[in-house]
Scaffold this motif. Structure first.
Motif, mmCIF file in Angstrom:
data_model
loop_
_atom_site.group_PDB
_atom_site.id
_atom_site.type_symbol
_atom_site.label_atom_id
_atom_site.label_comp_id
_atom_site.label_asym_id
_atom_site.label_seq_id
_atom_site.Cartn_x
_atom_site.Cartn_y
_atom_site.Cartn_z
ATOM 1 N N MET A 26 0.839 -1.167 0.000
ATOM 2 C CA MET A 26 0.000 0.000 0.000
ATOM 3 C C MET A 26 0.895 1.245 0.000
ATOM 4 O O MET A 26 1.838 1.339 0.770
ATOM 5 C CB MET A 26 -0.885 -0.014 1.254
ATOM 6 N N SER A 27 0.618 2.183 -0.846
ATOM 7 C CA SER A 27 1.455 3.379 -0.929
ATOM 8 C C SER A 27 0.957 4.439 0.060
ATOM 9 O O SER A 27 -0.238 4.559 0.310
ATOM 10 C CB SER A 27 1.434 3.940 -2.345
ATOM 11 N N GLN A 28 1.906 5.187 0.568
ATOM 12 C CA GLN A 28 1.557 6.249 1.499
ATOM 13 C C GLN A 28 1.288 7.527 0.732
ATOM 14 O O GLN A 28 1.904 7.802 -0.286
ATOM 15 C CB GLN A 28 2.684 6.466 2.499
ATOM 16 N N GLN A 29 0.360 8.296 1.247
ATOM 17 C CA GLN A 29 0.012 9.574 0.633
ATOM 18 C C GLN A 29 0.204 10.682 1.665
ATOM 19 O O GLN A 29 0.227 10.411 2.865
ATOM 20 C CB GLN A 29 -1.427 9.549 0.133
ATOM 21 N N PRO A 30 0.368 11.920 1.212
ATOM 22 C CA PRO A 30 0.519 13.026 2.166
ATOM 23 C C PRO A 30 -0.744 13.182 3.013
ATOM 24 O O PRO A 30 -1.868 13.008 2.529
ATOM 25 C CB PRO A 30 0.727 14.250 1.277
ATOM 26 N N LEU A 31 -0.537 13.492 4.259
ATOM 27 C CA LEU A 31 -1.652 13.678 5.184
ATOM 28 C C LEU A 31 -2.443 14.923 4.803
ATOM 29 O O LEU A 31 -1.878 16.015 4.712
ATOM 30 C CB LEU A 31 -1.119 13.798 6.609
ATOM 31 N N GLN A 40 -6.536 13.178 14.100
ATOM 32 C CA GLN A 40 -7.512 12.085 14.177
ATOM 33 C C GLN A 40 -7.430 11.189 12.946
ATOM 34 O O GLN A 40 -7.519 9.960 13.058
ATOM 35 C CB GLN A 40 -8.925 12.637 14.332
ATOM 36 N N LEU A 41 -7.255 11.782 11.789
ATOM 37 C CA LEU A 41 -7.142 11.013 10.558
ATOM 38 C C LEU A 41 -5.881 10.153 10.575
ATOM 39 O O LEU A 41 -5.909 8.987 10.168
ATOM 40 C CB LEU A 41 -7.134 11.960 9.357
ATOM 41 N N TYR A 42 -4.783 10.729 11.064
ATOM 42 C CA TYR A 42 -3.527 9.982 11.122
ATOM 43 C C TYR A 42 -3.605 8.853 12.152
ATOM 44 O O TYR A 42 -3.115 7.749 11.900
ATOM 45 C CB TYR A 42 -2.376 10.928 11.467
ATOM 46 N N GLN A 43 -4.202 9.106 13.294
ATOM 47 C CA GLN A 43 -4.297 8.081 14.335
ATOM 48 C C GLN A 43 -5.179 6.912 13.917
ATOM 49 O O GLN A 43 -4.991 5.788 14.398
ATOM 50 C CB GLN A 43 -4.821 8.680 15.645
ATOM 51 N N ALA A 44 -6.110 7.149 13.019
ATOM 52 C CA ALA A 44 -6.975 6.064 12.541
ATOM 53 C C ALA A 44 -6.194 5.060 11.701
ATOM 54 O O ALA A 44 -6.427 3.852 11.798
ATOM 55 C CB ALA A 44 -8.142 6.637 11.737
ATOM 56 N N ILE A 59 -7.440 28.473 13.768
ATOM 57 C CA ILE A 59 -7.671 27.676 12.560
ATOM 58 C C ILE A 59 -6.649 26.549 12.469
ATOM 59 O O ILE A 59 -6.984 25.402 12.155
ATOM 60 C CB ILE A 59 -7.622 28.571 11.300
ATOM 61 N N GLY A 60 -5.383 26.855 12.771
ATOM 62 C CA GLY A 60 -4.338 25.840 12.736
ATOM 63 C C GLY A 60 -4.575 24.721 13.736
ATOM 64 O O GLY A 60 -4.364 23.544 13.432
ATOM 65 N N LEU A 61 -5.041 25.059 14.930
ATOM 66 C CA LEU A 61 -5.301 24.045 15.944
ATOM 67 C C LEU A 61 -6.490 23.157 15.581
ATOM 68 O O LEU A 61 -6.477 21.946 15.823
ATOM 69 C CB LEU A 61 -5.514 24.695 17.306
ATOM 70 N N VAL A 62 -7.516 23.753 14.984
ATOM 71 C CA VAL A 62 -8.674 22.957 14.555
ATOM 72 C C VAL A 62 -8.285 22.000 13.430
ATOM 73 O O VAL A 62 -8.646 20.812 13.443
ATOM 74 C CB VAL A 62 -9.834 23.885 14.122
ATOM 75 N N LYS A 63 -7.520 22.511 12.473
ATOM 76 C CA LYS A 63 -7.053 21.658 11.376
ATOM 77 C C LYS A 63 -6.111 20.573 11.887
ATOM 78 O O LYS A 63 -6.118 19.443 11.390
ATOM 79 C CB LYS A 63 -6.348 22.491 10.304
ATOM 80 N N ALA A 64 -5.281 20.908 12.881
ATOM 81 C CA ALA A 64 -4.359 19.922 13.445
ATOM 82 C C ALA A 64 -5.115 18.803 14.140
ATOM 83 O O ALA A 64 -4.719 17.634 14.056
ATOM 84 C CB ALA A 64 -3.407 20.597 14.431
#
Length: 103
Positions: free
Chosen positions: A1-6, A47-51, A37-42
């Motif tokens: 599986m190839s990795q993609q940018p977060l 969460q997406l990365y931890q999944a 805005i940066g903290l909300v996006k982070a």
């Protein structure tokens, strides 16, 4: 599986940088807005990365952007407090008559 940018990693880093630059060179509220805005996006990118961490790269950008956003938020809060103290001092000086214009 190839990795993609977060997704959102570069946005978090950009908002973190803009929060510090906006606070130091422009005014505090812009820095606070960018840092929030940066903290909300982070949070959403984290969460997406931890999944599924094996699917994404550039997580270091999220961590760096989050740290920069916290620093930018702290700087904007410090500048807000100094702004309030500065104008509070001016109002206090005017009401006591020290700056009444009489020489």
């Amino acid at each position: 599986m190839s990795q993609q940018p977060l997704p959102g990693a570069s946005t978090v880093l950009t908002m973190g940088i803009l929060s510090i630059v906006g606070t130091l060179f422009c005014c505090g509220p812009f820095g606070a807005i960018f840092s929030i805005i940066g903290l909300v996006k982070a949070k959403s990118a984290d969460q997406l990365y931890q999944a599924s961490p094996e699917n994404y790269t550039d997580y270091s950008n999220v961590k760096t952007g989050k740290i920069l956003s916290y620093i930018g938020l702290a700087l904007s809060l410090i500048s807000l407090v100094l702004f309030i103290l500065y104008f509070g001092f001016i109002v206090a000086a005017i009401t006591t008559g020290e700056l009444s214009g009489e020489f």
